[in-house]
Design an enzyme around this catalytic site. Structure first.
Site, PDB file in Angstrom:
ATOM      1  N   PHE A 203       0.475  -1.178  -0.006  1.00 34.00           N
ATOM      2  CA  PHE A 203       0.007  -0.036   0.095  1.00 34.00           C
ATOM      3  C   PHE A 203       1.015   1.283   0.077  1.00 34.00           C
ATOM      4  O   PHE A 203       1.893   1.251   0.690  1.00 34.00           O
ATOM      5  CB  PHE A 203      -0.805  -0.116   1.429  1.00 34.00           C
ATOM      6  CG  PHE A 203      -1.810  -1.129   1.568  1.00 34.00           C
ATOM      7  CD1 PHE A 203      -1.397  -2.249   2.114  1.00 34.00           C
ATOM      8  CD2 PHE A 203      -3.057  -0.915   1.084  1.00 34.00           C
ATOM      9  CE1 PHE A 203      -2.155  -3.131   2.399  1.00 34.00           C
ATOM     10  CE2 PHE A 203      -3.858  -2.086   1.495  1.00 34.00           C
ATOM     11  CZ  PHE A 203      -3.488  -3.190   1.961  1.00 34.00           C
ATOM     12  N   ASP A 204       0.452   2.278  -0.800  1.00 39.89           N
ATOM     13  CA  ASP A 204       0.860   3.456  -0.646  1.00 39.89           C
ATOM     14  C   ASP A 204       0.333   4.132   0.671  1.00 39.89           C
ATOM     15  O   ASP A 204      -0.769   3.616   0.920  1.00 39.89           O
ATOM     16  CB  ASP A 204       0.781   4.318  -1.817  1.00 39.89           C
ATOM     17  CG  ASP A 204       0.992   5.907  -1.707  1.00 39.89           C
ATOM     18  OD1 ASP A 204       0.313   6.754  -2.156  1.00 39.89           O
ATOM     19  OD2 ASP A 204       2.025   6.211  -1.003  1.00 39.89           O
ATOM     20  N   GLY A 205       0.931   5.375   1.299  1.00 38.85           N
ATOM     21  CA  GLY A 205       0.140   5.904   2.401  1.00 38.85           C
ATOM     22  C   GLY A 205      -0.910   6.814   2.008  1.00 38.85           C
ATOM     23  O   GLY A 205      -1.945   6.421   2.421  1.00 38.85           O
ATOM     24  N   LYS A 306       9.594   4.169  -6.545  1.00 38.88           N
ATOM     25  CA  LYS A 306       9.035   2.855  -6.084  1.00 38.88           C
ATOM     26  C   LYS A 306       9.274   1.762  -6.724  1.00 38.88           C
ATOM     27  O   LYS A 306       9.355   0.471  -6.244  1.00 38.88           O
ATOM     28  CB  LYS A 306       7.403   3.050  -5.579  1.00 38.88           C
ATOM     29  CG  LYS A 306       7.197   4.178  -4.920  1.00 38.88           C
ATOM     30  CD  LYS A 306       5.690   4.174  -4.285  1.00 38.88           C
ATOM     31  CE  LYS A 306       5.335   5.392  -3.576  1.00 38.88           C
ATOM     32  NZ  LYS A 306       4.116   5.439  -3.099  1.00 38.88           N
ATOM     33  N   PHE A 319      -1.325  -0.910  -3.989  1.00 39.92           N
ATOM     34  CA  PHE A 319      -2.138   0.253  -4.101  1.00 39.92           C
ATOM     35  C   PHE A 319      -1.737   1.523  -4.268  1.00 39.92           C
ATOM     36  O   PHE A 319      -0.919   1.752  -3.097  1.00 39.92           O
ATOM     37  CB  PHE A 319      -3.217   0.248  -3.098  1.00 39.92           C
ATOM     38  CG  PHE A 319      -4.117  -1.153  -3.159  1.00 39.92           C
ATOM     39  CD1 PHE A 319      -3.846  -1.933  -2.411  1.00 39.92           C
ATOM     40  CD2 PHE A 319      -5.436  -0.961  -4.046  1.00 39.92           C
ATOM     41  CE1 PHE A 319      -4.652  -3.137  -2.312  1.00 39.92           C
ATOM     42  CE2 PHE A 319      -6.127  -2.285  -4.110  1.00 39.92           C
ATOM     43  CZ  PHE A 319      -5.811  -3.384  -3.031  1.00 39.92           C
TER      44      PHE A 319
END
Lengths: 361, 284
Positions: A203-205, A306, A319
């Site tokens: 997950f991205d934050g 990333k 995500f």
């Protein structure tokens, strides 16, 4: 979860219990080892669209160029030809693997993943879809084929916890209805080798798990953002649209821990954020803790791309709310899903746009 | 004995070629709580009202495509009401401009016989018991779906949903259910219902084929409530074999059906004899 809209709730509940009794009776009577699907109110329901589960690029072309009648006719003619796996396929297999573990440890529990096929395809296309599901032996027992109508309303009715689709507009609609959703994108030519024993979700934050801070960065400056972060260090962040899914994963992970299977837990979660640990680390981790969430690995990239890191992690799904990162992930073979939430989505490479991101293949 | 009254305001269909549908008057007009003698104002709209309007749209579209079309809906209003209410029913039908070809007035005990003697292809009621009784006697019957919010039910498109759990289950599967507590009567009931459904499905299939995939005034669907996806797939293929290519399909596998049905919003649900599963109380 879903509200029953009749005037006699007692009768409805009685009727639903009868349905459930019939379902159990039916599956118990089957000669095969086909497991009974879980009771929706206890399950973690993942709804996938037909185009994200299977590769329907060629068929999509027929639809666009020749119209719906020719498209449906084509699908009917090829009823018995299984479709090729799509972008959400590895995720579905990984979910099935987790279920196998859960069933082994908790044979009577309904706290399982429940995968539902949610499509606006015509029911006649459905025969090919079901034949394909059979071909790969996927555990998908529930589906909804709306024959052209939007499937979004049905997401709530099927008690969906996460919706994956290639259609960005439908994903936005789902998020607006309060359902975690993301737009899936094919990973291009390079494909990662994914684990078949452990489900990995990254997950991205911002705008995925958390919400309001992303807005501050985009609309003001990074300095304002840092000030904000320090000032609110001890205040938990507001929830992002996919936070509930991480929560559900944590709930299932704890079921493995309870049976002493922490080291071999078939679910692993990752936070992959552009932030730096120095400026945001404390608040992020405190927030997660305050929500009762555990994330297995929190990786703060401090602005580094990333893609390479994700390539190492090899998640079944990643995500992120920014198309820039989705593309970076794709380029290096990661299956990425765009969460169109908050201000991050309106910017692409720094330029303000309004169109929802879409995989038009 | 029944008394059959033709509606002079409606062009009579060729009953041999038409899809003759009998609808209970209690469904078309809400039964009055208090019978007021000598009342003349039109009766209030009942649950079947939007269904009546929707079949009118289908008939109109069919006639637009082919003015000599004979495969049309032909509605008989079936009434068990007292004689003094008869003229009021007829007047109400006229008031709302309902496409009712004939009015059939008879006693409750004679209803089934009336249905059988009038070549009725489908009997509609909001009462599950009446529907199941008719099915058991071999009269094709379907449930008028009770929509709690009538404004949500469309009048522009007729939506017919077929229940697929029994249609899609093989003999072997149904046999397996015997071990799960189903009685012989129930299992026999399934067989009879399946036969009735087939005839109506064939007619719906033919009617549906008059229109294209998009913009059709008739929308057909399939729903399986408790069986597996393979049963649903089998039901899809069975219906296809009968000439009915449904537009929508829902496989619930035990998921609560009210929220889903409230979204599907069918006018009628063609049961397979298992809808309320009265016999299940013995099991649960």
């Amino acid at each position: 979860m879903a509200e029953s809209k009749t005037t006699d709730p007692a009768a409805t509940e009685a009727g639903e219990e009868k349905d459930w009794t019939a379902t159990k009776a039916f599956f118990d009577s089957l000669k095969t080892n086909q497991p009974r699907p879980p009771k929706p109110q206890y399950a973690v329901t993942i709804a996938v669209s037909s185009r994200s589960l299977f590769n329907m690029v060629a068929e999509g072309k027929i639809y666009k160029e020749d119209g719906v009648e020719k498209y449906v006719a084509y699908q009917q003619e090829h009823d018995n030809e299984p479709l090729m796996p799509g972008v959400a396929f590895p995720l579905v297999e990984a979910l099935m693997n987790v279920n196998a573990g859960l069933r082994r440890l908790y044979p009577d529990s309904d706290e399982l993943f429940d995968i539902v096929l949610m499509t606006n395809n015509h029911a006649q296309v459905g025969v090919r879809l079901i034949n394909s599901i059979n071909h790969y032996d996927l555990t998908i027992e529930r589906f909804c084929m709306t024959g052209g109508e939007s499937p979004i309303g049905y997401l709530k009715a099927y008690m969906t916890n996460l919706y994956l689709s290639k259609d960005g507009e439908q994903v936005i609609e789902a998020i607006e209805e309060g359902i975690a959703a993301a737009t899936t994108f094919a990973s291009g030519d390079v494909e990662n080798q994914l684990s078949d024993t452990q489900l990995k979700v990254a997950f991205d934050g911002d705008a995925v798990l958390f919400s309001e801070s992303a807005i501050i960065v985009k609309q003001h400056s990074l300095d304002t953002f840092f000030e904000h972060e320090t000032e609110f260090e001890n205040k938990p962040r507001a929830q992002g649209p996919v936070k509930c899914f991480l929560e559900a994963l944590g709930m299932l992970q704890r079921k493995f821990y309870a049976k002493n299977e922490r080291m071999t837990c078939p679910i692993r979660t990752y936070l992959v954020t552009s932030r730096s640990a120095a400026s945001s680390g404390v608040r992020v981790l405190k927030t997660l803790r305050s929500w009762g969430l555990e994330i297995d690995e929190a990786l703060f990239l401090a602005g580094a791309p990333k893609g390479p890191l994700l390539q190492k992690i090899q998640p079944h799904i990643f995500f992120d709310d920014q198309m820039f990162h989705i593309e970076g992930a794709k380029e290096l073979g990661t299956i990425a899903a765009h969460v169109p939430y908050g201000i991050g989505q309106k910017y692409h490479k720094g330029i303000f746009t309004e169109q929802p991101a879409k995989d038009t293949t | 004995m029944d008394s059959m009254v033709r509606n002079p305001d409606v062009k009579q269909r060729d009953a041999a070629q038409a899809v003759v549908v009998a609808v209970s008057s209690d469904a078309i007009f809400t039964p009055e709580v208090e019978q007021v003698h000598g009342a003349t104002e039109p009766l209030r709209k009942g649950d079947a009202f939007s269904f009546m309007k929707a079949i009118q749209v289908v008939n109109e579209r069919l006639l637009t495509l082919n003015s000599d079309e004979t495969l049309l809906f032909d509605v008989i209003l079936l009434s068990n009401d007292s004689e003094e209410k008869h003229s009021r029913i007829i007047a109400s039908a006229k008031h709302y401009g309902l496409d009712i070809g004939r009015f059939c007035f008879c006693n409750k005990e004679d209803s089934i016989e009336s249905l059988q003697s009038n070549n009725v292809k489908l009997f509609l009621s909001t009462d599950t018991n009446d529907v199941c009784k008719a099915l058991q006697k071999g009269v094709p019957a379907a449930l008028l779906y009770h929509q709690t919010d009538p404004h949500h039910q469309t009048e522009d498109q007729l939506k017919v949903v077929f229940s697929g759990d029994v249609i899609g289950s093989s003999e072997e599967m149904l046999h397996g259910l015997r071990e799960q507590g189903f009685t012989e009567t129930q299992l026999q009931g399934f067989k009879t219902a399946k036969g009735s459904v087939k005839e109506f499905a064939i007619l719906m299939g033919e009617m549906r084929r008059r229109f294209g995939l998009e913009g059709s005034p008739l929308c057909t669907g399939l729903m399986t409530a408790w069986s597996s996806r393979d049963v649903c797939a089998s039901a899809l293929k069975t219906l296809r074999g009968w000439g009915l290519l449904v537009d929508e399909a829902f496989c619930l596998a035990g998921a609560p059906r009210s929220p889903i049905l409230n979204l599907v919003r069918p006018h009628i649900i063609c049961l397979d004899g298992l809808y309320h599963m009265e016999g299940f109380t013995a099991m649960s």
